[in-house]
Write a protein that holds these residues in place. Structure first.
Motif, mmCIF file in Angstrom:
data_model
loop_
_atom_site.group_PDB
_atom_site.id
_atom_site.type_symbol
_atom_site.label_atom_id
_atom_site.label_comp_id
_atom_site.label_asym_id
_atom_site.label_seq_id
_atom_site.Cartn_x
_atom_site.Cartn_y
_atom_site.Cartn_z
ATOM 1 N N LEU A 17 20.790 55.378 -2.368
ATOM 2 C CA LEU A 17 20.002 54.722 -1.281
ATOM 3 C C LEU A 17 19.474 53.525 -1.537
ATOM 4 O O LEU A 17 19.540 53.229 -2.809
ATOM 5 N N ILE A 18 19.402 52.535 -0.647
ATOM 6 C CA ILE A 18 18.768 51.209 -0.765
ATOM 7 C C ILE A 18 17.577 51.191 0.308
ATOM 8 O O ILE A 18 17.684 51.461 1.426
ATOM 9 N N SER A 19 16.665 50.342 -0.145
ATOM 10 C CA SER A 19 15.706 50.056 0.684
ATOM 11 C C SER A 19 15.877 48.848 1.484
ATOM 12 O O SER A 19 16.204 47.573 0.675
ATOM 13 N N SER A 20 15.710 48.578 2.736
ATOM 14 C CA SER A 20 15.881 47.589 3.528
ATOM 15 C C SER A 20 14.848 46.376 3.309
ATOM 16 O O SER A 20 14.909 45.282 3.588
ATOM 17 N N ILE A 21 13.802 46.734 2.546
ATOM 18 C CA ILE A 21 12.452 45.799 2.519
ATOM 19 C C ILE A 21 12.660 45.275 1.077
ATOM 20 O O ILE A 21 12.644 43.922 0.981
ATOM 21 N N THR A 22 12.724 46.025 0.097
ATOM 22 C CA THR A 22 12.888 45.565 -1.252
ATOM 23 C C THR A 22 14.014 45.364 -1.948
ATOM 24 O O THR A 22 14.403 44.671 -2.903
ATOM 25 N N GLY A 23 15.266 45.951 -1.528
ATOM 26 C CA GLY A 23 16.722 45.821 -1.846
ATOM 27 C C GLY A 23 17.004 46.721 -3.017
ATOM 28 O O GLY A 23 17.913 46.773 -3.697
ATOM 29 N N LEU A 24 15.852 47.471 -3.591
ATOM 30 C CA LEU A 24 16.054 48.532 -4.720
ATOM 31 C C LEU A 24 16.870 49.526 -4.333
ATOM 32 O O LEU A 24 16.725 50.026 -3.157
ATOM 33 N N GLN A 25 17.865 50.153 -5.264
ATOM 34 C CA GLN A 25 18.596 51.236 -5.001
ATOM 35 C C GLN A 25 18.112 52.369 -5.735
ATOM 36 O O GLN A 25 17.424 52.368 -6.814
ATOM 37 N N TYR A 26 18.300 53.453 -5.034
ATOM 38 C CA TYR A 26 17.806 54.998 -5.879
ATOM 39 C C TYR A 26 18.946 55.965 -5.844
ATOM 40 O O TYR A 26 19.954 55.801 -5.313
ATOM 41 N N THR A 27 18.934 56.442 -6.959
ATOM 42 C CA THR A 27 19.879 57.805 -7.141
ATOM 43 C C THR A 27 19.233 58.923 -7.945
ATOM 44 O O THR A 27 18.101 58.670 -8.488
ATOM 45 N N LEU A 28 19.887 59.849 -8.166
ATOM 46 C CA LEU A 28 19.376 61.137 -8.898
ATOM 47 C C LEU A 28 20.299 61.076 -10.016
ATOM 48 O O LEU A 28 21.440 60.926 -10.207
ATOM 49 N N ILE A 29 19.501 61.283 -11.332
ATOM 50 C CA ILE A 29 20.401 61.291 -12.479
ATOM 51 C C ILE A 29 19.927 62.779 -13.314
ATOM 52 O O ILE A 29 18.391 62.302 -13.644
ATOM 53 N N ASN A 30 20.531 63.460 -13.490
ATOM 54 C CA ASN A 30 19.977 64.725 -14.140
ATOM 55 C C ASN A 30 18.939 65.229 -13.160
ATOM 56 O O ASN A 30 17.629 65.657 -13.837
ATOM 57 N N ASN A 31 18.863 65.125 -12.063
ATOM 58 C CA ASN A 31 17.864 65.539 -11.294
ATOM 59 C C ASN A 31 16.555 64.740 -11.117
ATOM 60 O O ASN A 31 15.472 65.314 -10.690
ATOM 61 N N ILE A 32 16.727 63.458 -11.757
ATOM 62 C CA ILE A 32 15.358 62.787 -11.840
ATOM 63 C C ILE A 32 15.792 61.607 -11.055
ATOM 64 O O ILE A 32 16.719 60.809 -11.204
ATOM 65 N N LEU A 33 14.747 61.149 -10.405
ATOM 66 C CA LEU A 33 14.863 59.896 -9.393
ATOM 67 C C LEU A 33 15.133 58.706 -10.558
ATOM 68 O O LEU A 33 14.100 58.520 -11.060
ATOM 69 N N HIS A 34 15.942 57.608 -10.303
ATOM 70 C CA HIS A 34 15.966 56.625 -10.887
ATOM 71 C C HIS A 34 16.271 55.514 -9.816
ATOM 72 O O HIS A 34 16.619 55.644 -8.718
ATOM 73 N N ILE A 35 15.955 54.299 -10.346
ATOM 74 C CA ILE A 35 15.694 53.163 -9.440
ATOM 75 C C ILE A 35 16.634 51.690 -10.101
ATOM 76 O O ILE A 35 16.553 51.929 -11.385
ATOM 77 N N ARG A 36 17.230 50.837 -9.602
ATOM 78 C CA ARG A 36 17.630 49.783 -10.101
ATOM 79 C C ARG A 36 17.650 48.699 -8.999
ATOM 80 O O ARG A 36 17.400 48.989 -7.907
#
Length: 66
Positions: A17-36
């Motif tokens: 997923l990506i935020s249309s406001i911040t441009g940050l991306q989100y994904t689950l890795i080992n069932n934990i939310l991660h961001i880049r």
């Protein structure tokens, strides 16, 4: 996204997923939310909690390019 449940469902399906406001991306890795950041780079564990509508209303699924 329309609800935090829709966010969790998309993440569980392996979508990014990506935020249309911040441009940050989100994904689950080992069932934990991660961001880049949108430039790529390393995924880091996120403390975003999706406790209020602004935290999920601006998210959208990143379309994978083939």
């Amino acid at each position: 996204m329309q609800s935090k449940e829709a966010v969790f469902e998309a993440l569980k399906e392996g979508k990014k997923l990506i935020s249309s406001i911040t441009g940050l991306q989100y994904t689950l890795i080992n069932n934990i939310l991660h961001i880049r950041n949108s430039e790529g780079g390393e995924w880091n564990q996120s403390d975003l909690g999706f406790h209020n509508p602004p935290s999920w209303l601006n998210l959208k699924i990143i379309e994978e390019k083939l």
